[in-house]
Design an enzyme around this catalytic site. Sequence first.
Site, PDB file in Angstrom:
ATOM      1  N   THR A 188      46.340 -14.667  -3.296  1.00 10.28           N
ATOM      2  CA  THR A 188      45.611 -13.397  -3.221  1.00 10.28           C
ATOM      3  C   THR A 188      44.418 -13.662  -2.319  1.00 10.28           C
ATOM      4  OG1 THR A 188      44.203 -13.938  -5.088  1.00 10.28           O
ATOM      5  CG2 THR A 188      46.242 -12.785  -5.591  1.00 10.28           C
ATOM      6  N   GLU A 333      50.516  -9.972  -6.140  1.00 11.35           N
ATOM      7  CA  GLU A 333      51.216 -10.273  -7.389  1.00 11.35           C
ATOM      8  C   GLU A 333      52.499  -9.462  -7.550  1.00 11.35           C
ATOM      9  OE1 GLU A 333      48.024  -9.790  -6.943  1.00 11.35           O
ATOM     10  OE2 GLU A 333      46.771 -10.982  -8.292  1.00 11.35           O
ATOM     11  N   LYS A 445      29.993   3.985 -11.990  1.00 14.68           N
ATOM     12  CA  LYS A 445      29.822   4.492 -13.350  1.00 14.68           C
ATOM     13  C   LYS A 445      28.492   5.233 -13.437  1.00 14.68           C
ATOM     14  CE  LYS A 445      32.837   1.091 -15.303  1.00 14.68           C
ATOM     15  NZ  LYS A 445      32.940  -0.287 -14.908  1.00 14.68           N
ATOM     16  N   TRP A 450      33.047   8.346 -14.492  1.00 19.56           N
ATOM     17  CA  TRP A 450      33.455   7.518 -13.370  1.00 19.56           C
ATOM     18  C   TRP A 450      33.564   8.375 -12.112  1.00 19.56           C
ATOM     19  CZ3 TRP A 450      37.871   3.680 -15.123  1.00 19.56           C
ATOM     20  CH2 TRP A 450      37.335   2.808 -16.094  1.00 19.56           C
TER      21      TRP A 450
END
Length: 548
Positions: A188, A333, A445, A450
Amino acid sequence: MALMGQMMAMPLLISSLIKHAARHAGDTEIVSKRVEGDLHRTTWAAAERRSRQLAQALARLGLQPGDRVGTLAWNGYRHLEIYYGSSGSGLVCHTINPRLFPEQIAWIANDAQDSVLCFDLNLLPLVEKLAPGLPSIKHFIVMTDRAHMPAQTTLAGLLCYDELLDAEDGRYAWPEFDENTACSLCYTSGTTGHPKGAVYSHRSTLLHTYASALPDALDCSARDVILPVVPMFHVNAWGLPYSCALIGCKLVMPGPFLDGQSLYELFESEGVTFSAGVPTVWLGLLNYVKANNLKFSSFKRTVIGGSACPPAMMKSLQEDYGVEVIHAWGMTELSPIGTLSKLSAKQLQLPKEAQQRLLEKQGKAVFGIDMAIADDAGQALPWDGQVTGNLLVRGHWVIDSYYGEHSSPLQSLDGEPGWFPTGDVASIDDYGFMQITDRSKDVIKSGGEWISSIELENIAMAHPAVFEAAVIACAHPKWDERPLLVVIKKPEAELTREQLLAFFEGRIASWQIPDDVVFVSEIPHTATGKIQKLRLRDQFKSHRLPGL
Ligand code: ADP
């Protein structure tokens, strides 16, 4: 007693892809722009023969099944041969991104314990610098011919790739082994932490290849000319080196030349119909074609993923240039493909605007991937297109554990174990179309609510004077965090903070409109072309929002 199927048990192996391409599309071309400066042409049949010669050469160098073959290379035919020659013979192809910091490259090669490092000629200075810190590497192989071998190098015993191949006769039968054997390794990019290795198997890669070529996925066929702009070191170029062999199409590879002009010229000269890449490369290409008043004569479809595709970019490609955009989401992944935005017959009956809104989302899961959104307690959330939650996935090409780690990253969904938490926050609508609103670490936030940084960036990118936009959280004493918009203006464009903020009115709830705008000349990107939010947040950590 169960009745067993009575079909041949043939393992799903990577070598079968190149064998198929050589046999059924043997004279189909593979065209590569080389770092040596020329355009090279070969075929699938020749690539398969050279992959066999490479397998022989690597065995002669003493590599054993499971050994890792590191690459530091751009998209080109030699890199393709390494994909097949290493994996096909039971070795593990480990692609490393040359654009990472040298310390990161060394860390990754050491973590993987690579035995060999194959690299493109123009990366010699980098490899010379890295070599003393790479104790596991027994052989350095420069991917060039004898004529281009460097006259001087600090690398003792540097091997010439073409010479190694020429010394072999190619009389090599691809071996058969367990389909669960490792074939390749990708790390990654470490956007949100230190890099971790995903070890793909022959089986997972073959299933990913089948699924990704389907009409409702990438929709590739032997009638296409495919140019992967996405690098072969970025999650295996999203599987294109494999799917192009599966379908046997002409493959065009741009080397390191990814600027707008080089890409445009290659698209035109080779008749490219299909491409794939991250939004930043399309920004460069679109800028070039716009500035020079050009049109594409063969380019029909492109996959955009890796970061959210701004709707304005999608619109421009579709309406100004007639290029269909397939928005896709995935990650290292996931090998990497998870979802793609393709419409069904029923959705094509919807009003155009509703269709466009669906296409702008990251799309439906391909068969082989199951997804869900969950709250922090692991309870499933509804698919209403409104509620957002942690995106979880499972499937045939999703990792079970990271390379060298025994602990499992998986979690439960409604008490059922075995789901991979992606770290992305998303909604899923009743059509099953998923939309990423943020990475969980990038979400803003504000007063317990959100705010999606991607949604704000998409609005900013729709302003004609904006070249690139990034939204980050800025500390606020009352609301905890408020959005700060960081913008690069288009060259010579006039735009004030007030004009840009006014552009948000009516496009989003007023409490979500950014508190401030800063104009910059540069936005930092990761080595895979994503905006580096961590660095931006750091850069603006002492920014004072107006009124404070
Ligand atoms: P890394 O996780 O190291 O940055 P990846 O290339 O695996 O490297 O990145 C995967 C991540 O990229 C996803 O988890 C998601 O946050 C982001 N991403 C990929 N495609 C899209 C997309 N179409 N829209 C929004 N985000 C995306």
